[in-house]
Write an enzyme that holds these catalytic residues in place. Structure first.
Site, PDB file in Angstrom:
ATOM      1  N   GLU A 111       0.831  -1.211   0.103  1.00 29.20           N
ATOM      2  CA  GLU A 111      -0.022   0.031   0.177  1.00 29.20           C
ATOM      3  C   GLU A 111       1.056   1.256   0.020  1.00 29.20           C
ATOM      4  O   GLU A 111       0.641   2.067   1.013  1.00 29.20           O
ATOM      5  CB  GLU A 111      -0.892  -0.041   1.129  1.00 29.20           C
ATOM      6  CG  GLU A 111      -1.881  -1.208   1.143  1.00 29.20           C
ATOM      7  CD  GLU A 111      -2.864  -1.064   2.204  1.00 29.20           C
ATOM      8  OE1 GLU A 111      -4.142  -1.561   2.098  1.00 29.20           O
ATOM      9  OE2 GLU A 111      -2.599  -0.455   3.291  1.00 29.20           O
ATOM     10  N   GLU A 123      -6.566  -7.503  -1.011  1.00 30.83           N
ATOM     11  CA  GLU A 123      -6.960  -7.402   0.184  1.00 30.83           C
ATOM     12  C   GLU A 123      -8.610  -7.093  -0.008  1.00 30.83           C
ATOM     13  O   GLU A 123      -8.982  -5.917  -0.487  1.00 30.83           O
ATOM     14  CB  GLU A 123      -6.306  -6.442   1.040  1.00 30.83           C
ATOM     15  CG  GLU A 123      -4.918  -7.144   1.430  1.00 30.83           C
ATOM     16  CD  GLU A 123      -4.251  -5.991   2.121  1.00 30.83           C
ATOM     17  OE1 GLU A 123      -5.038  -5.149   3.108  1.00 30.83           O
ATOM     18  OE2 GLU A 123      -3.048  -5.785   2.398  1.00 30.83           O
TER      19      GLU A 123
END
Length: 666
Positions: free
Chosen positions: A153, A310
């Site tokens: 991320e 995710e």
């Protein structure tokens, strides 16, 4: 660059982050057996394991990871191997305190979290590249390895750094972009407030100052920060590729939720696009936001299959109120992503953590264990996805494009705009929700990209619009396209300077009008329009230059002036909306635009989501019912999840189907 999909994979990938280092090693075989029961065939490992792999500088311990690879391989589970560079070890910051992130107000961030290294730090770049290279040499030819997952991320929780090292890197970036100080001064408009620079060493990062900092400087720093993070990814990617050229390399984006990274640029640097998405619990229509994120991810991937790296089985732990998912919502969410182009469905994480900041985050194997509702739904989803391998590679087609430009968003979100109620994201969400309710599949597109495939293009928030983008939109309309432009668009150029010729100047001939003045409303204010409509937040003083008035202001500061217009240019048409309309009001306005574009909106149940994927030999209808009533599907065929077949299939309330349709569309 590796091509195609994950090596050796012929099924929809299913699984999640596995962090076995949090658990005694004797429990690993039990975990892996439960994975097999759940239908897991891909797991991410190593994402936060730097301190275990390299406990001291240059000293490596691979024993535990070697054993983990062997166990997973023996079970037939493929591996997404993470580089652990989102969380450098304590020893790194002890040896390199200058690599810590400095915030805009001068705060130096400490150790104990994640994502806290400066992307411009030479020491961090060297250390992260080194650990990536070492991992590639160790595991690059392991038969269980399916994909490399670099970092985690990018841009979260920190995207900008204002350290001395970052400031020096910013100057170098500016020299590459502008070439000379004269060009920089011109681009930034430094004649205003006496900000002219005479030496490169005098240029700094736009830290907190006495008042508003030069907006063009802020915009360039946002561009630089995205590029600095991207260079970190490229450095790790290239180190891996030199040792392991045949395995695809990705990183997990946060399309739609991390505004600091320009993913149009990033997409060109990854082999496969991957994304993380989490529902916004406070939003009662969060399933629409999920669809937006999935469509945006597919668009960033240029229509190619992508990885949902995710999402959550139930509630998360970092929102103000972390709502649990309702029964069946886990499958509805997963299948929506699948319908919108994801060929891998992954969760964070496999097993709920007992310690640490995310111990209350849901997982595939929850704290409640295998007797829980979540575990039952995880297993059911795994069984269902195991039946859907024939969808691999099937494409999604859209007739509508919504313009999305991170640089424009960065510019619009700076201080001292005409109203604090202006929100680019609110406009995009509202327009998207209208299109979603009308059953239209949407791509997102950069304003300078090829738009010729779309019948309708919507520009909800194009505050910054370059001359190149404006020319692209003009050609689109002239060639027969239908364009809808919302207020506060085409206001500034790439340096956040108002266009020569005034507001909307580069689209003046396309829209057949000019905007003479902004007429924002007071807090809570509304304006009445003809056709029984109501607007709020905003109005424009529009002067017509060929456009026809569709709707006018009945009251407010623009009373009697045009509120919604239509202009014919070449073979196409362009609409302009001079006020903020809600989802219901947009239905009235877009109806005529749909007619111009030859688009027929769906007239089915409002909370039923239907997406189509098109394969070489068959078409597939993915249907998700977010409502409380059963409905009949618009096409017959065979439900791959249940095997049920028929010319007419019913979709239960809260249910989902994946139907191989009887007649393939051409």
């Amino acid at each position: 660059m590796a091509s195609g999909w994950l090596r050796g994979v012929s099924a929809i990938s299913y699984g999640g982050d596995y962090n076995p280092e949090q658990w005694p090693e004797e429990t690993w075989p039990e975990d892996i057996e439960l994975m097999r029961q759940a239908g897991v065939n891909l797991v991410s490992v190593g994402v936060f394991s730097w301190a275990l792999i390299e406990p001291r500088p240059g000293e490596y311990d691979f024993g535990w990871m070697d054993r983990l690879f062997a166990l997973l391989h023996d079970a037939g589970i493929r591996i997404s191997l993470g580089t652990p560079t989102a969380s450098p070890p304590a020893w790194f910051f002890h040896e390199h305190p200058e690599a810590r992130v400095v915030t805009r107000d001068g705060t130096v961030l400490g150790f104990g979290s994640r994502g806290m290294a400066s992307p411009s730090s030479a020491a961090y770049r060297e250390a992260s590249t080194s650990i990536a290279r070492v991992l590639a040499r160790r595991y690059g030819d392991h038969p269980a390895l399916a994909v490399w997952h670099v970092h985690n991320e990018y841009g979260a929780p920190v995207s900008e750094c204002y350290s001395e090292e970052s400031t020096r890197a910013f100057r170098r970036w500016l020299q590459d972009r502008h070439g000379s100080l004269d060009a920089l001064n011109h681009a930034w408009g430094t004649a205003f407030w006496g900000q002219r620079y005479g030496e490169w060493d005098h240029v700094s990062a736009p830290a907190v100052s006495a008042s508003v900092v030069n907006p063009a400087q802020r915009l360039d720093f946002a561009r630089f920060s995205s590029d600095a993070l991207l260079q970190c990814f490229i450095a790790e990617r290239d180190a891996i590729r030199a040792e392991c050229p045949d395995i695809p390399i990705t990183t997990n984006f946060m399309a739609g939720t991390c505004p600091s990274v320009d993913l149009w640029k990033w997409a060109d640097e990854v082999d496969i696009v991957a994304n993380d998405h989490y529902l916004v619990a406070a939003d009662p229509r969060s399933h629409v936001g999920l669809a937006l994120s999935a469509d945006l991810t597919r668009s960033i991937a240029r229509g190619r299959p992508w990885i949902l790296m995710e999402h959550s089985t139930s509630g998360v732990n970092w929102q103000p109120r972390n709502l649990a998912k309702r029964s069946g919502e886990l499958a509805r969410n997963a299948l929506t992503h699948l319908g919108r182009g994801a060929d891998a469905v992954m969760f964070f994480q496999w097993k709920a953590s007992r310690s640490g900041a995310e111990k209350f985050h849901s997982a595939m194997l929850p704290h409640a264990g295998t007797g829980s509702r979540i575990w039952s739904e995880v297993c059911a989803l795994g069984d269902g996805l195991g039946r859907l391998g024939e969808l691999l590679g099937a494409e999604v087609r859209a007739d509508v494009a919504v313009l999305w430009d991170w640089e424009s968003f960065w510019a619009q979100d700076l201080e001292w705009r005409p109203s604090e109620d202006l929100s680019h994201r609110e406009r995009i969400d509202t327009f998207y929700d209208r299109l979603w309710r009308d059953g239209l599949t949407v791509d997102f597109a950069h304003p300078e990209s090829d738009l010729s495939a779309y019948r309708l293009v919507v520009a909800p928030a194009s505050y910054l619009l370059t001359d190149v983008a404006a020319g692209n939109l003009r050609r689109y309309v002239e060639s027969g396209g239908t364009l809808v432009v919302s207020y506060f668009s085409a206001i500034v150029d790439g340096n956040d300077a108002v266009h020569a010729g005034g507001y909307v100047a580069p689209l003046r001939d396309v829209l057949g009008l000019t905007v003479e003045e902004f007429l924002p409303l007071r807090a809570g204010g509304t304006v009445r329009l003809t056709a029984g409509l109501t607007g709020d937040v905003w109005s424009d003083d529009v002067a017509l230059e060929g456009a026809e008035v569709i709707v006018a202001f009945e009251d407010g500061p623009g009373a009697g002036k045009p509120a919604i217009t239509r202009n014919v240019l070449g073979d196409g048409s362009a609409y302009y909306l001079a006020t903020r309309l809600g989802v219901d009001e947009l239905a009235v306005v877009l109806r005529q635009a749909y007619d111009d574009a030859g688009i027929v909106p769906a007239d089915g149940a409002p909370e039923v989501e239907i997406i189509r994927r098109h394969g070489d030999d068959a078409d597939y209808l993915i249907a998700v019912n977010h409502g409380n009533r059963p409905v009949d599907l618009p096409a017959g065929g065979t439900d791959l999840l249940t095997g049920e077949a028929g010319d007419s299939l019913k979709l239960d309330a809260g249910g989902a189907r994946v139907v191989r349709v009887t007649t393939k569309e051409t």
